[in-house]
Scaffold this motif. Sequence first.
Motif, mmCIF file in Angstrom:
data_model
loop_
_atom_site.group_PDB
_atom_site.id
_atom_site.type_symbol
_atom_site.label_atom_id
_atom_site.label_comp_id
_atom_site.label_asym_id
_atom_site.label_seq_id
_atom_site.Cartn_x
_atom_site.Cartn_y
_atom_site.Cartn_z
ATOM 1 N N ARG A 67 4.224 12.648 16.763
ATOM 2 C CA ARG A 67 4.000 13.638 15.714
ATOM 3 C C ARG A 67 2.795 13.193 14.898
ATOM 4 O O ARG A 67 2.846 12.169 14.217
ATOM 5 N N SER A 68 1.708 13.918 14.968
ATOM 6 C CA SER A 68 0.487 13.514 14.269
ATOM 7 C C SER A 68 0.598 13.820 12.789
ATOM 8 O O SER A 68 1.351 14.707 12.359
ATOM 9 N N ILE A 69 -0.190 13.103 11.996
ATOM 10 C CA ILE A 69 -0.166 13.346 10.554
ATOM 11 C C ILE A 69 -0.762 14.708 10.223
ATOM 12 O O ILE A 69 -0.348 15.366 9.257
ATOM 13 N N ASP A 70 -1.705 15.181 11.043
ATOM 14 C CA ASP A 70 -2.271 16.516 10.806
ATOM 15 C C ASP A 70 -1.204 17.594 10.941
ATOM 16 O O ASP A 70 -1.203 18.573 10.185
ATOM 17 N N GLY A 122 2.420 15.590 -15.367
ATOM 18 C CA GLY A 122 1.663 14.364 -15.487
ATOM 19 C C GLY A 122 2.508 13.130 -15.255
ATOM 20 O O GLY A 122 1.981 12.004 -15.324
ATOM 21 N N ASP A 123 3.800 13.290 -15.018
ATOM 22 C CA ASP A 123 4.641 12.136 -14.702
ATOM 23 C C ASP A 123 4.447 11.762 -13.238
ATOM 24 O O ASP A 123 3.913 12.538 -12.445
ATOM 25 N N TRP A 124 4.850 10.574 -12.874
ATOM 26 C CA TRP A 124 4.633 10.124 -11.505
ATOM 27 C C TRP A 124 5.734 9.179 -11.052
ATOM 28 O O TRP A 124 6.459 8.596 -11.852
ATOM 29 N N ILE A 125 5.819 9.054 -9.744
ATOM 30 C CA ILE A 125 6.644 8.035 -9.096
ATOM 31 C C ILE A 125 5.720 7.260 -8.167
ATOM 32 O O ILE A 125 4.648 7.745 -7.777
ATOM 33 N N THR A 126 6.109 6.037 -7.817
ATOM 34 C CA THR A 126 5.225 5.169 -7.042
ATOM 35 C C THR A 126 5.880 4.796 -5.711
ATOM 36 O O THR A 126 7.098 4.893 -5.527
ATOM 37 N N GLY A 127 5.054 4.363 -4.808
ATOM 38 C CA GLY A 127 5.521 3.868 -3.520
ATOM 39 C C GLY A 127 4.477 2.944 -2.928
ATOM 40 O O GLY A 127 3.299 2.979 -3.328
ATOM 41 N N GLN A 128 4.881 2.106 -2.020
ATOM 42 C CA GLN A 128 3.958 1.175 -1.363
ATOM 43 C C GLN A 128 4.221 1.196 0.138
ATOM 44 O O GLN A 128 5.365 1.145 0.580
ATOM 45 N N THR A 129 3.151 1.282 0.906
ATOM 46 C CA THR A 129 3.268 1.270 2.364
ATOM 47 C C THR A 129 2.187 0.377 2.959
ATOM 48 O O THR A 129 1.192 0.036 2.295
ATOM 49 N N PHE A 149 -0.619 6.284 4.841
ATOM 50 C CA PHE A 149 -0.243 7.579 4.263
ATOM 51 C C PHE A 149 0.876 8.222 5.084
ATOM 52 O O PHE A 149 1.828 8.806 4.544
ATOM 53 N N LYS A 150 0.771 8.087 6.403
ATOM 54 C CA LYS A 150 1.796 8.640 7.294
ATOM 55 C C LYS A 150 3.167 8.052 6.955
ATOM 56 O O LYS A 150 4.159 8.786 6.863
ATOM 57 N N TYR A 151 3.219 6.745 6.740
ATOM 58 C CA TYR A 151 4.505 6.107 6.494
ATOM 59 C C TYR A 151 4.922 6.154 5.028
ATOM 60 O O TYR A 151 5.981 5.624 4.676
ATOM 61 N N LEU A 152 4.115 6.807 4.196
ATOM 62 C CA LEU A 152 4.607 7.245 2.891
ATOM 63 C C LEU A 152 5.366 8.558 3.050
ATOM 64 O O LEU A 152 6.455 8.735 2.493
#
Length: 246
Positions: A67-70, A122-129, A149-152
Amino acid sequence: MPAKTEQPTMVPLKASDVDTATGEIFASTSCELDTDASVALRWLWVQEHLPGIPKGSLNEKQGFKYRSIDAVLIVVHRLFALAGVFVLPARQQATYVEWPGRNSAIHVTRITVDWQIYGAKGDWITGQTLGEAADTFDKATSKAQTAAFKYLLWPSLSVADNDDNDGQTPEETQNRSRLSREAVSEGAEALRDRVAGMDAPAPRTSEAEADPARVRQAPGLPRGAGPQHPSGAGEGAQHLRALRGA
């Protein structure tokens, strides 16, 4: 007065809202979240409305579908806009390694990306990949960023294919195994048929057995001194002794 609990108004997708060929969400889809809905709630809305996305790309070298990210972005970019969310990389840290290649060096990039997902307030949540990629030219870093980005998106939005047979061998793997077994079986049968249709080779016979009257003459021996004329054996022996004495 008790605090107001965020209750989103979901508008389910209809079959007419999704392009079955590309998976794109048509503009008729609407999102009726409260204007003060948090980014987490908006992200959940995207997850709720994300349809199953099939593995429509083929890795020709290794023979598997993916499954491609596009294919995912075609769908989620519209949902992001409707939900009022967007994603930005807040921090990136990369390491680089070079491996020797057959014709040129292979550049390997490993990257860690901290992401921030913003909502309309304007609020946000974070993640790391993490992302890793290799390339023989200058595309290793961009490929690693794409992988990160894909694995986010994949785990946070539960990207999946509705037709996936969980706990079973993937269909394409089953087909490859079946075709391989059939090819081996057909090859073995063809070989057996070919061998069965071959005539057994005739046994080889010596020249003496084929024609006892024709026996090779030893060099220097007179005609008649060979073993086919036993009566001339004495003459042959005298002739050899004469040759040695000479």
